[in-house]
Design a protein around this motif. Structure first.
Motif, PDB file in Angstrom:
ATOM      1  N   SER A  35      12.270  -2.916 -20.004  1.00 55.22           N
ATOM      2  CA  SER A  35      13.388  -2.999 -20.947  1.00 55.22           C
ATOM      3  C   SER A  35      13.299  -4.258 -21.807  1.00 55.22           C
ATOM      4  O   SER A  35      13.552  -4.207 -23.014  1.00 55.22           O
ATOM      5  CB  SER A  35      14.723  -2.940 -20.207  1.00 55.22           C
ATOM      6  N   VAL A  36      12.934  -5.377 -21.209  1.00 54.56           N
ATOM      7  CA  VAL A  36      12.797  -6.609 -21.988  1.00 54.56           C
ATOM      8  C   VAL A  36      11.657  -6.484 -22.995  1.00 54.56           C
ATOM      9  O   VAL A  36      11.797  -6.870 -24.165  1.00 54.56           O
ATOM     10  CB  VAL A  36      12.570  -7.820 -21.045  1.00 54.56           C
ATOM     11  N   LEU A  37      10.541  -5.912 -22.570  1.00 53.75           N
ATOM     12  CA  LEU A  37       9.419  -5.721 -23.485  1.00 53.75           C
ATOM     13  C   LEU A  37       9.794  -4.786 -24.631  1.00 53.75           C
ATOM     14  O   LEU A  37       9.444  -5.045 -25.790  1.00 53.75           O
ATOM     15  CB  LEU A  37       8.217  -5.169 -22.721  1.00 53.75           C
ATOM     16  N   MET A  78       9.817  -5.870 -28.578  1.00 50.48           N
ATOM     17  CA  MET A  78       9.017  -5.138 -29.564  1.00 50.48           C
ATOM     18  C   MET A  78       9.896  -4.498 -30.636  1.00 50.48           C
ATOM     19  O   MET A  78       9.508  -4.438 -31.806  1.00 50.48           O
ATOM     20  CB  MET A  78       8.172  -4.080 -28.858  1.00 50.48           C
ATOM     21  N   ASP A  79      11.080  -4.046 -30.256  1.00 58.05           N
ATOM     22  CA  ASP A  79      11.994  -3.465 -31.248  1.00 58.05           C
ATOM     23  C   ASP A  79      12.509  -4.544 -32.198  1.00 58.05           C
ATOM     24  O   ASP A  79      12.625  -4.305 -33.406  1.00 58.05           O
ATOM     25  CB  ASP A  79      13.158  -2.778 -30.535  1.00 58.05           C
ATOM     26  N   ALA A  80      12.811  -5.723 -31.668  1.00 60.45           N
ATOM     27  CA  ALA A  80      13.280  -6.817 -32.519  1.00 60.45           C
ATOM     28  C   ALA A  80      12.186  -7.285 -33.479  1.00 60.45           C
ATOM     29  O   ALA A  80      12.486  -7.720 -34.598  1.00 60.45           O
ATOM     30  CB  ALA A  80      13.752  -7.986 -31.655  1.00 60.45           C
ATOM     31  N   MET A  81      10.943  -7.188 -33.074  1.00 58.24           N
ATOM     32  CA  MET A  81       9.837  -7.577 -33.944  1.00 58.24           C
ATOM     33  C   MET A  81       9.519  -6.505 -34.982  1.00 58.24           C
ATOM     34  O   MET A  81       8.759  -6.755 -35.916  1.00 58.24           O
ATOM     35  CB  MET A  81       8.589  -7.861 -33.104  1.00 58.24           C
ATOM     36  N   GLY A  82      10.051  -5.312 -34.819  1.00 58.18           N
ATOM     37  CA  GLY A  82       9.805  -4.234 -35.771  1.00 58.18           C
ATOM     38  C   GLY A  82       8.508  -3.494 -35.546  1.00 58.18           C
ATOM     39  O   GLY A  82       7.983  -2.854 -36.466  1.00 58.18           O
ATOM     40  N   VAL A  83       7.985  -3.555 -34.339  1.00 60.08           N
ATOM     41  CA  VAL A  83       6.712  -2.901 -34.038  1.00 60.08           C
ATOM     42  C   VAL A  83       6.839  -1.392 -34.136  1.00 60.08           C
ATOM     43  O   VAL A  83       5.992  -0.713 -34.720  1.00 60.08           O
ATOM     44  CB  VAL A  83       6.210  -3.322 -32.633  1.00 60.08           C
ATOM     45  N   PHE A  84       7.927  -0.835 -33.582  1.00 57.46           N
ATOM     46  CA  PHE A  84       8.090   0.613 -33.565  1.00 57.46           C
ATOM     47  C   PHE A  84       8.264   1.184 -34.972  1.00 57.46           C
ATOM     48  O   PHE A  84       7.728   2.244 -35.286  1.00 57.46           O
ATOM     49  CB  PHE A  84       9.266   1.018 -32.683  1.00 57.46           C
ATOM     50  N   SER A  85       8.999   0.483 -35.817  1.00 55.86           N
ATOM     51  CA  SER A  85       9.189   0.988 -37.179  1.00 55.86           C
ATOM     52  C   SER A  85       7.897   0.896 -37.992  1.00 55.86           C
ATOM     53  O   SER A  85       7.584   1.804 -38.772  1.00 55.86           O
ATOM     54  CB  SER A  85      10.323   0.238 -37.873  1.00 55.86           C
ATOM     55  N   ALA A  86       7.126  -0.172 -37.812  1.00 54.16           N
ATOM     56  CA  ALA A  86       5.879  -0.321 -38.564  1.00 54.16           C
ATOM     57  C   ALA A  86       4.846   0.709 -38.135  1.00 54.16           C
ATOM     58  O   ALA A  86       4.245   1.400 -38.962  1.00 54.16           O
ATOM     59  CB  ALA A  86       5.325  -1.733 -38.387  1.00 54.16           C
ATOM     60  N   VAL A  87       4.639   0.826 -36.829  1.00 47.93           N
ATOM     61  CA  VAL A  87       3.660   1.786 -36.320  1.00 47.93           C
ATOM     62  C   VAL A  87       4.162   3.210 -36.535  1.00 47.93           C
ATOM     63  O   VAL A  87       3.389   4.105 -36.872  1.00 47.93           O
ATOM     64  CB  VAL A  87       3.351   1.506 -34.833  1.00 47.93           C
ATOM     65  N   GLY A  88       5.468   3.409 -36.363  1.00 48.61           N
ATOM     66  CA  GLY A  88       6.043   4.740 -36.566  1.00 48.61           C
ATOM     67  C   GLY A  88       5.904   5.227 -38.003  1.00 48.61           C
ATOM     68  O   GLY A  88       5.641   6.401 -38.248  1.00 48.61           O
TER      69      GLY A  88
END
Length: 117
Positions: free
Chosen positions: A31-33, A37-47
């Motif tokens: 959950s922390v990871l 990663m969500d706060a860094m915007g990883v999911f939106s960029a890769v998504g």
């Protein structure tokens, strides 16, 4: 001092408690990871990249952000943690039985203890 026999019931209880602690740590770490990663915007960029790569003429590419949402990740992590608890407990108990069988043949593990002076 020689360890000639290990009580399988004690091994099962201790391994169960340790596996529960490891399972809780796994869920908290996931959950922390995910939050970092969500706060860094990883999911939106890769998504966005995956959605562009998989979209057809009618649109509608693969939506990674909905697939890797927090509830999905926590459900998967919890299932893995429960499976880990069951397997670790069973394997430790089986290991205690196997140790007891082999200790009957070879005599067990010999420990040398010394006192601090």
């Amino acid at each position: 001092m020689r360890v000639a026999k290990v009580d399988p019931w004690s091994v099962m209880k201790v391994s169960f408690l340790l596996a529960i602690a490891l399972g809780i740590c796994t869920v908290v770490a996931a959950s922390v990871l995910w939050m970092v990663m969500d706060a860094m915007g990883v999911f939106s960029a890769v998504g966005g990249t995956i959605s562009e790569a998989t979209e057809g003429q009618q649109g509608g590419g693969f939506d990674l952000e909905s697939f890797l949402s927090l509830p999905h990740v926590m459900t998967f992590t919890s299932v893995i943690a429960v499976i880990n608890v069951v397997l670790a407990t069973a394997l430790a108990t089986l290991g205690a039985f196997i140790y007891n069988l082999s200790a009957g043949f070879v005599g067990g593990v010999e420990l040398t203890l010394a006192e601090d002076e």
